[in-house]
Design a protein around this motif. Structure first.
Motif, PDB file in Angstrom:
ATOM      1  N   LEU A 166       0.882  -1.161   0.000  1.00 26.84           N
ATOM      2  CA  LEU A 166       0.000   0.000   0.000  1.00 26.84           C
ATOM      3  C   LEU A 166       0.919   1.210   0.000  1.00 26.84           C
ATOM      4  O   LEU A 166       1.784   1.322   0.875  1.00 26.84           O
ATOM      5  N   LYS A 167       0.756   2.078  -0.988  1.00 28.50           N
ATOM      6  CA  LYS A 167       1.655   3.223  -1.109  1.00 28.50           C
ATOM      7  C   LYS A 167       0.887   4.530  -1.009  1.00 28.50           C
ATOM      8  O   LYS A 167      -0.241   4.648  -1.472  1.00 28.50           O
ATOM      9  N   ASP A 168       1.535   5.495  -0.411  1.00 36.83           N
ATOM     10  CA  ASP A 168       1.084   6.884  -0.380  1.00 36.83           C
ATOM     11  C   ASP A 168       2.155   7.642  -1.140  1.00 36.83           C
ATOM     12  O   ASP A 168       3.230   7.919  -0.597  1.00 36.83           O
ATOM     13  N   GLY A 169       1.883   7.907  -2.407  1.00 37.86           N
ATOM     14  CA  GLY A 169       2.942   8.423  -3.281  1.00 37.86           C
ATOM     15  C   GLY A 169       3.946   7.308  -3.507  1.00 37.86           C
ATOM     16  O   GLY A 169       3.606   6.217  -3.927  1.00 37.86           O
ATOM     17  N   ARG A 170       5.202   7.566  -3.166  1.00 37.56           N
ATOM     18  CA  ARG A 170       6.243   6.542  -3.302  1.00 37.56           C
ATOM     19  C   ARG A 170       6.515   5.809  -1.998  1.00 37.56           C
ATOM     20  O   ARG A 170       7.229   4.816  -1.971  1.00 37.56           O
ATOM     21  N   LYS A 171       5.935   6.302  -0.917  1.00 41.80           N
ATOM     22  CA  LYS A 171       6.204   5.720   0.397  1.00 41.80           C
ATOM     23  C   LYS A 171       5.287   4.526   0.663  1.00 41.80           C
ATOM     24  O   LYS A 171       4.065   4.616   0.503  1.00 41.80           O
ATOM     25  N   ILE A 172       5.878   3.421   1.084  1.00 39.18           N
ATOM     26  CA  ILE A 172       5.088   2.250   1.465  1.00 39.18           C
ATOM     27  C   ILE A 172       4.533   2.496   2.867  1.00 39.18           C
ATOM     28  O   ILE A 172       5.286   2.744   3.807  1.00 39.18           O
ATOM     29  N   GLN A 182      -3.266   4.839   8.410  1.00 40.82           N
ATOM     30  CA  GLN A 182      -3.991   4.254   7.279  1.00 40.82           C
ATOM     31  C   GLN A 182      -5.016   3.201   7.697  1.00 40.82           C
ATOM     32  O   GLN A 182      -5.748   2.687   6.864  1.00 40.82           O
ATOM     33  N   ARG A 183      -5.066   2.913   8.978  1.00 44.27           N
ATOM     34  CA  ARG A 183      -5.966   1.854   9.460  1.00 44.27           C
ATOM     35  C   ARG A 183      -7.416   2.335   9.503  1.00 44.27           C
ATOM     36  O   ARG A 183      -7.687   3.518   9.640  1.00 44.27           O
ATOM     37  N   GLY A 184      -8.327   1.376   9.408  1.00 37.98           N
ATOM     38  CA  GLY A 184      -9.753   1.685   9.486  1.00 37.98           C
ATOM     39  C   GLY A 184     -10.326   2.277   8.215  1.00 37.98           C
ATOM     40  O   GLY A 184     -11.436   2.806   8.217  1.00 37.98           O
ATOM     41  N   LYS A 185      -9.605   2.194   7.112  1.00 37.71           N
ATOM     42  CA  LYS A 185     -10.050   2.772   5.846  1.00 37.71           C
ATOM     43  C   LYS A 185     -10.315   1.714   4.779  1.00 37.71           C
ATOM     44  O   LYS A 185     -10.496   2.036   3.612  1.00 37.71           O
ATOM     45  N   GLY A 186     -10.291   0.434   5.179  1.00 34.47           N
ATOM     46  CA  GLY A 186     -10.550  -0.641   4.227  1.00 34.47           C
ATOM     47  C   GLY A 186      -9.323  -1.129   3.479  1.00 34.47           C
ATOM     48  O   GLY A 186      -9.419  -2.039   2.649  1.00 34.47           O
ATOM     49  N   HIS A 187      -8.158  -0.543   3.764  1.00 29.62           N
ATOM     50  CA  HIS A 187      -6.946  -0.949   3.058  1.00 29.62           C
ATOM     51  C   HIS A 187      -6.548  -2.394   3.368  1.00 29.62           C
ATOM     52  O   HIS A 187      -6.076  -3.117   2.489  1.00 29.62           O
TER      53      HIS A 187
END
Length: 136
Positions: A41-47, A71-76
């Motif tokens: 799961l990436k936010d831009g280039r950051k894992i 990033q938790r609780g968002k369905g990821h």
């Protein structure tokens, strides 16, 4: 004369044990390839999350699963688990296996259709290790 030694550096012994175990398993079970799988799961280039596992024979073994707290609780997590299961199926998996601690994610795995088949008590603070499996 055979001797038993306790070692703090495990490299040489680990290599020998894996080679011997691999040869024995190949003899009894046939040559099986181990295929590594990682989903991120990436936010831009950051894992900011991901799952690492391997497929041995027809079973996916999930080894590591982490999602950044923000990033938790968002369905990821559900999307990540679906992605690694889909890739494992594509590679021939028919079952998945994962262990998790009681303070980590047993409820998450249950919600994803995993069935608990065992626990290990005895960890500090009353923590329990949970083992799960799922038919793919």
């Amino acid at each position: 004369m055979q001797t038993i030694t306790v070692e703090r550096t495990i490299g040489t012994t680990k290599k020998a044990v894996l080679a011997g175990l691999g040869a024995y398993n190949d003899e009894k079970f046939g040559k099986q390839k181990v295929k590594s799988i990682a989903v991120s799961l990436k936010d831009g280039r950051k894992i900011v999350g991901g799952i690492v596992g391997h497929l041995w024979s027809t079973v996916l073994f999930i080894q590591y699963f982490w999602i950044d707290q923000k990033q938790r609780g968002k369905g990821h997590g559900t999307k990540l688990i679906a992605a690694i299961e889909d890739e494992a199926r594509r590679l021939g998996a028919i079952r998945a296996h994962v262990d998790t601690m009681s303070f980590q994610a047993p409820g998450f795995y249950r919600s994803c259709g995993y069935q608990e088949f065992g626990t290990i008590d005895g960890y500090p603070g009353g923590v329990t290790r949970h083992s799960f499996t799922k038919s793919l």
